[in-house]
Design a protein around this motif. Structure first.
Motif, mmCIF file in Angstrom:
data_model
loop_
_atom_site.group_PDB
_atom_site.id
_atom_site.type_symbol
_atom_site.label_atom_id
_atom_site.label_comp_id
_atom_site.label_asym_id
_atom_site.label_seq_id
_atom_site.Cartn_x
_atom_site.Cartn_y
_atom_site.Cartn_z
ATOM 1 N N VAL A 68 0.843 -1.199 0.000
ATOM 2 C CA VAL A 68 0.000 0.000 0.000
ATOM 3 C C VAL A 68 0.875 1.244 0.000
ATOM 4 O O VAL A 68 0.630 2.208 -0.751
ATOM 5 N N MET A 69 1.930 1.258 0.822
ATOM 6 C CA MET A 69 2.824 2.414 0.875
ATOM 7 C C MET A 69 3.657 2.535 -0.397
ATOM 8 O O MET A 69 3.946 3.639 -0.858
ATOM 9 N N LEU A 70 4.047 1.400 -0.964
ATOM 10 C CA LEU A 70 4.835 1.409 -2.200
ATOM 11 C C LEU A 70 4.039 1.997 -3.359
ATOM 12 O O LEU A 70 4.568 2.779 -4.156
ATOM 13 N N TRP A 71 2.781 1.634 -3.449
ATOM 14 C CA TRP A 71 1.951 2.050 -4.582
ATOM 15 C C TRP A 71 1.337 3.445 -4.400
ATOM 16 O O TRP A 71 1.019 4.113 -5.367
ATOM 17 N N HIS A 72 1.141 3.864 -3.141
ATOM 18 C CA HIS A 72 0.475 5.151 -2.890
ATOM 19 C C HIS A 72 1.243 5.971 -1.844
ATOM 20 O O HIS A 72 0.688 6.327 -0.795
ATOM 21 N N PRO A 73 2.505 6.316 -2.099
ATOM 22 C CA PRO A 73 3.310 7.010 -1.075
ATOM 23 C C PRO A 73 2.866 8.443 -0.802
ATOM 24 O O PRO A 73 3.175 8.979 0.269
ATOM 25 N N THR A 74 2.166 9.065 -1.736
ATOM 26 C CA THR A 74 1.763 10.468 -1.543
ATOM 27 C C THR A 74 0.315 10.607 -1.091
ATOM 28 O O THR A 74 -0.163 11.724 -0.908
ATOM 29 N N SER A 75 -0.372 9.496 -0.888
ATOM 30 C CA SER A 75 -1.779 9.538 -0.464
ATOM 31 C C SER A 75 -1.860 9.541 1.059
ATOM 32 O O SER A 75 -1.375 8.624 1.722
ATOM 33 N N LEU A 76 -2.488 10.561 1.618
ATOM 34 C CA LEU A 76 -2.633 10.642 3.069
ATOM 35 C C LEU A 76 -3.424 9.460 3.610
ATOM 36 O O LEU A 76 -3.053 8.859 4.627
ATOM 37 N N ALA A 77 -4.510 9.096 2.931
ATOM 38 C CA ALA A 77 -5.348 7.987 3.399
ATOM 39 C C ALA A 77 -4.558 6.680 3.410
ATOM 40 O O ALA A 77 -4.627 5.899 4.377
ATOM 41 N N ALA A 78 -3.778 6.434 2.338
ATOM 42 C CA ALA A 78 -3.018 5.190 2.254
ATOM 43 C C ALA A 78 -1.929 5.132 3.320
ATOM 44 O O ALA A 78 -1.730 4.102 3.982
ATOM 45 N N VAL A 79 -1.222 6.243 3.510
ATOM 46 C CA VAL A 79 -0.141 6.273 4.501
ATOM 47 C C VAL A 79 -0.707 6.137 5.916
ATOM 48 O O VAL A 79 -0.163 5.403 6.755
ATOM 49 N N LEU A 80 -1.805 6.814 6.194
ATOM 50 C CA LEU A 80 -2.436 6.697 7.510
ATOM 51 C C LEU A 80 -2.922 5.287 7.771
ATOM 52 O O LEU A 80 -2.774 4.745 8.875
ATOM 53 N N LEU A 81 -3.536 4.671 6.759
ATOM 54 C CA LEU A 81 -4.089 3.326 6.933
ATOM 55 C C LEU A 81 -2.986 2.298 7.121
ATOM 56 O O LEU A 81 -3.036 1.483 8.057
ATOM 57 N N ALA A 82 -1.979 2.318 6.235
ATOM 58 C CA ALA A 82 -0.945 1.286 6.276
ATOM 59 C C ALA A 82 0.068 1.532 7.398
ATOM 60 O O ALA A 82 0.323 0.654 8.226
ATOM 61 N N TYR A 83 0.648 2.732 7.405
ATOM 62 C CA TYR A 83 1.698 3.038 8.380
ATOM 63 C C TYR A 83 1.098 3.336 9.753
ATOM 64 O O TYR A 83 1.518 2.754 10.759
ATOM 65 N N GLY A 84 0.129 4.259 9.803
ATOM 66 C CA GLY A 84 -0.416 4.687 11.085
ATOM 67 C C GLY A 84 -1.235 3.620 11.780
ATOM 68 O O GLY A 84 -0.899 3.170 12.879
ATOM 69 N N VAL A 85 -2.316 3.187 11.140
ATOM 70 C CA VAL A 85 -3.212 2.217 11.770
ATOM 71 C C VAL A 85 -2.625 0.814 11.726
ATOM 72 O O VAL A 85 -2.607 0.099 12.740
ATOM 73 N N GLY A 86 -2.144 0.391 10.540
ATOM 74 C CA GLY A 86 -1.637 -0.976 10.398
ATOM 75 C C GLY A 86 -0.462 -1.265 11.314
ATOM 76 O O GLY A 86 -0.518 -2.179 12.154
ATOM 77 N N PHE A 87 0.600 -0.494 11.173
ATOM 78 C CA PHE A 87 1.776 -0.710 12.019
ATOM 79 C C PHE A 87 1.468 -0.430 13.488
ATOM 80 O O PHE A 87 2.005 -1.088 14.378
ATOM 81 N N GLY A 88 0.603 0.546 13.754
ATOM 82 C CA GLY A 88 0.280 0.881 15.136
ATOM 83 C C GLY A 88 -0.399 -0.259 15.866
ATOM 84 O O GLY A 88 -0.051 -0.595 16.998
ATOM 85 N N VAL A 89 -1.377 -0.893 15.211
ATOM 86 C CA VAL A 89 -2.094 -2.004 15.838
ATOM 87 C C VAL A 89 -1.171 -3.204 16.027
ATOM 88 O O VAL A 89 -1.144 -3.832 17.099
ATOM 89 N N ILE A 90 -0.406 -3.534 14.992
ATOM 90 C CA ILE A 90 0.484 -4.690 15.096
ATOM 91 C C ILE A 90 1.533 -4.470 16.179
ATOM 92 O O ILE A 90 1.849 -5.383 16.962
ATOM 93 N N PHE A 91 2.060 -3.253 16.254
ATOM 94 C CA PHE A 91 3.078 -2.978 17.263
ATOM 95 C C PHE A 91 2.504 -3.078 18.677
ATOM 96 O O PHE A 91 3.215 -3.453 19.614
ATOM 97 N N ALA A 92 1.230 -2.764 18.842
ATOM 98 C CA ALA A 92 0.600 -2.899 20.156
ATOM 99 C C ALA A 92 0.624 -4.345 20.630
ATOM 100 O O ALA A 92 0.739 -4.621 21.829
ATOM 101 N N PHE A 93 0.543 -5.293 19.687
ATOM 102 C CA PHE A 93 0.520 -6.707 20.047
ATOM 103 C C PHE A 93 1.926 -7.319 20.075
ATOM 104 O O PHE A 93 2.153 -8.291 20.798
ATOM 105 N N THR A 94 2.847 -6.788 19.287
ATOM 106 C CA THR A 94 4.192 -7.371 19.242
ATOM 107 C C THR A 94 5.201 -6.626 20.097
ATOM 108 O O THR A 94 6.175 -7.229 20.557
ATOM 109 N N GLY A 95 4.997 -5.331 20.328
ATOM 110 C CA GLY A 95 6.046 -4.520 20.928
ATOM 111 C C GLY A 95 5.763 -3.951 22.293
ATOM 112 O O GLY A 95 6.600 -3.219 22.825
ATOM 113 N N MET A 96 4.626 -4.276 22.907
ATOM 114 C CA MET A 96 4.301 -3.668 24.190
ATOM 115 C C MET A 96 4.565 -4.604 25.378
ATOM 116 O O MET A 96 4.889 -4.148 26.466
ATOM 117 N N ILE A 97 4.448 -5.928 25.165
ATOM 118 C CA ILE A 97 4.567 -6.873 26.277
ATOM 119 C C ILE A 97 5.704 -7.857 26.068
ATOM 120 O O ILE A 97 5.983 -8.680 26.928
#
Length: 504
Positions: free
Chosen positions: A365-394
């Protein structure tokens, strides 16, 4: 039914209030420990967000060389984990945390003072040598810091809500990374690209000095871990000749030499015990951090610079970065509660599988749409944020549980830092090379990292079930609770001649 439900609800409410009080008490007493952890991750991350300026000022425009300069800090981390870890296992957790924050403070502020090639060839060469040396110092202290902090919190935290207490470390890590990104962004907004390239990149390093001094002084007043004090007292009692030997040495005027020799012998014994009896646990600890270290430095760090170079707006990047970190922080009480209810290994496996399934799609998603705010927020912000909550907090608790108190600081320092060195420190450089070799490469690396950690967890559970490895030394249950089955609890029950019932 109605009365029973009310009673259970009241018990649950009381338990939640008790857990909250205990976590808040931990925060009040050990605030300097957590403030230092914020600064550790701020100091460690700020280089990555300023990578373009280091690339121009020190590395002649080479991105791979700049990321190699970033990775050199990780090379020093296992050494720091061992040295400061052994110090913590011999002299106490308080001593090791003080040494780690003090050294990190020198290493970070010093990086903001080194000369660059803009001052001339000779000055630039000296500056580059100093930069690498200071990053090595920072790596040594960071390697000891995370082991000491996670061990400290595990031993002083309440056992009933230990995962929620350990989530404080994950929260402070995210706050540190978020602060590094915000400070870098604000410096750029206030000074502009030209002044940032000339001298503004120094400011984020220099401002760490004041809170660093506060955390350093605060750590001098923290109480020592009772669990460590009890283990040390038990070790002294188990050596009845030690007191007599000390008296004889004092009468001969050579007590200092004997004490120094006994300290060296103790350090050597710690390492022999760790490497001889817990090498399997060390391997499990290394595999356990593959997912989080790759996501942290390959996903959240490298992808940020990758998006910037592909035309993403700084405003989009700061919005996505804040979203990812804030989302991880907000989800941390839930993931901590889930680990307290279902087990830390259960949560660890779930997070690793999430990264396995979504790493490649989110990158695409980031590779194909690097200048799209919606794509960057969805993939980087929400996607990585949720996964990191499960892998990186405990995950800190998962690694700490692998080792007994006698070798815990050194064991965590070695396994955690080797894993983060190999799979986190070199991740930006490997991702950069993979991207130039195959556009989808970084996405495959993210998914592969999740798979490695998932397989490590499953294999270790099998070894625990068969009695060939002890995974838990602090809080046996819950560890991996699903449908009323906990392999760790079952293994413990099978070892007892008259086993009591185990409730998971």
């Amino acid at each position: 039914m109605g009365v029973g439900a009310k009673v259970e609800g009241a018990k649950s409410s009381d338990g939640a209030k008790t857990a909250l009080r205990e976590v808040l008490h931990l925060l009040r007493v050990y605030w300097a420990l957590l403030l230092g952890n914020v600064l550790e991750w701020y100091e460690f991350a700020v280089y990555s967000f300023l990578e373009p300026y280091f690339q121009e000022n020190f590395f002649a425009g080479s991105a791979i060389s700049t990321w190699l300069g970033f990775a050199c800090t990780f090379v020093a981390r296992p050494f720091g984990g061992i040295v400061i870890g052994v110090i913590g296992d011999i002299f106490g957790r308080k001593v090791s945390t003080f040494l780690s924050i003090f050294g990190m403070l020198i290493g970070t502020v010093g990086q903001g003072l080194v000369p660059s090639y803009a001052s001339g060839q000779v000055a630039g060469t000296i500056g580059l040598v100093l930069l690498v040396s200071l990053r090595f110092l920072q790596g040594i202290c960071t390697g000891g810091e995370i082991a000491a902090v996670s061990t400290y919190i595990t031993e002083v935290g309440p056992k009933s809500c230990l995962a929620r207490s350990m989530a404080l470390i994950g929260i402070t890590c995210n706050v540190g990374f978020l602060a590094a990104q915000l400070v870098s962004y604000l410096a750029l907004e206030l000074l502009g690209e030209e002044m940032m390239l000339e001298w503004g990149w120094r400011l984020p390093f220099l401002i760490a000095g004041i809170p660093g001094l506060i955390a350093t002084l605060g750590r001098r007043c923290m109480p020592e871990s009772n669990e460590f004090l009890e283990a040390r007292a038990a070790a002294v009692v188990s050596e009845p000749g030690a007191d007599a030997e000390e008296e004889v040495s004092e009468s001969n005027g050579s007590s200092s030499d004997v004490k120094e020799g006994s300290k060296r012998a103790a350090a050597s014994a710690k390492m022999r015990s760790l490497l001889g009896s817990y090498w399997g646990n060390i391997l499990v600890g290394i595999g356990a951090v593959v997912a989080v270290s790759t996501l942290q430095y390959g996903g959240l760090v490298w992808c940020n610079i990758f998006l910037k170079k592909r035309g993403a707006s700084p405003d989009h990047l700061i919005a996505a970065g804040v979203t990812a970190r804030i989302l991880s922080i907000l989800l941390s009480p839930f993931t901590g509660w889930l680990a307290d209810v279902k087990g830390v290994a259960w949560l660890h496996l779930l997070g690793a599988l999430m990264l396995t399934c979504t790493g490649l799609p989110l990158y695409l998603v980031m590779l194909w749409h690097p200048t799209s705010l919606a794509a960057v927020l969805l993939a980087y912000g929400v996607g990585f944020g949720v996964i990191f909550a499960f892998t990186g907090m405990i995950f800190f608790l998962y690694v700490v549980e692998l080792f007994p108190v006698q070798v815990r600081n050194a064991g965590v320092g070695l396994s955690y830092n080797i894993g983060f060195c190999a799979f986190g420190g070199f991740a930006p450089m490997v991702f950069e090379a993979a991207y130039h070799g195959y556009l989808w490469g970084p996405g495959w690396l993210l998914s592969l990292a999740g798979l490695v950690t998932a397989l490590t967890t499953l294999v270790s559970l099998r070894l625990q079930k068969s009695g060939r490895m002890q995974l838990v030394h602090e809080r046996p249950v819950p560890y991996f609770s699903q449908c009323g089955c906990d392999p760790v609890a079952d293994a413990e029950v099978e070892e007892q001649a008259d086993p009591p019932s185990v409730k998971v």
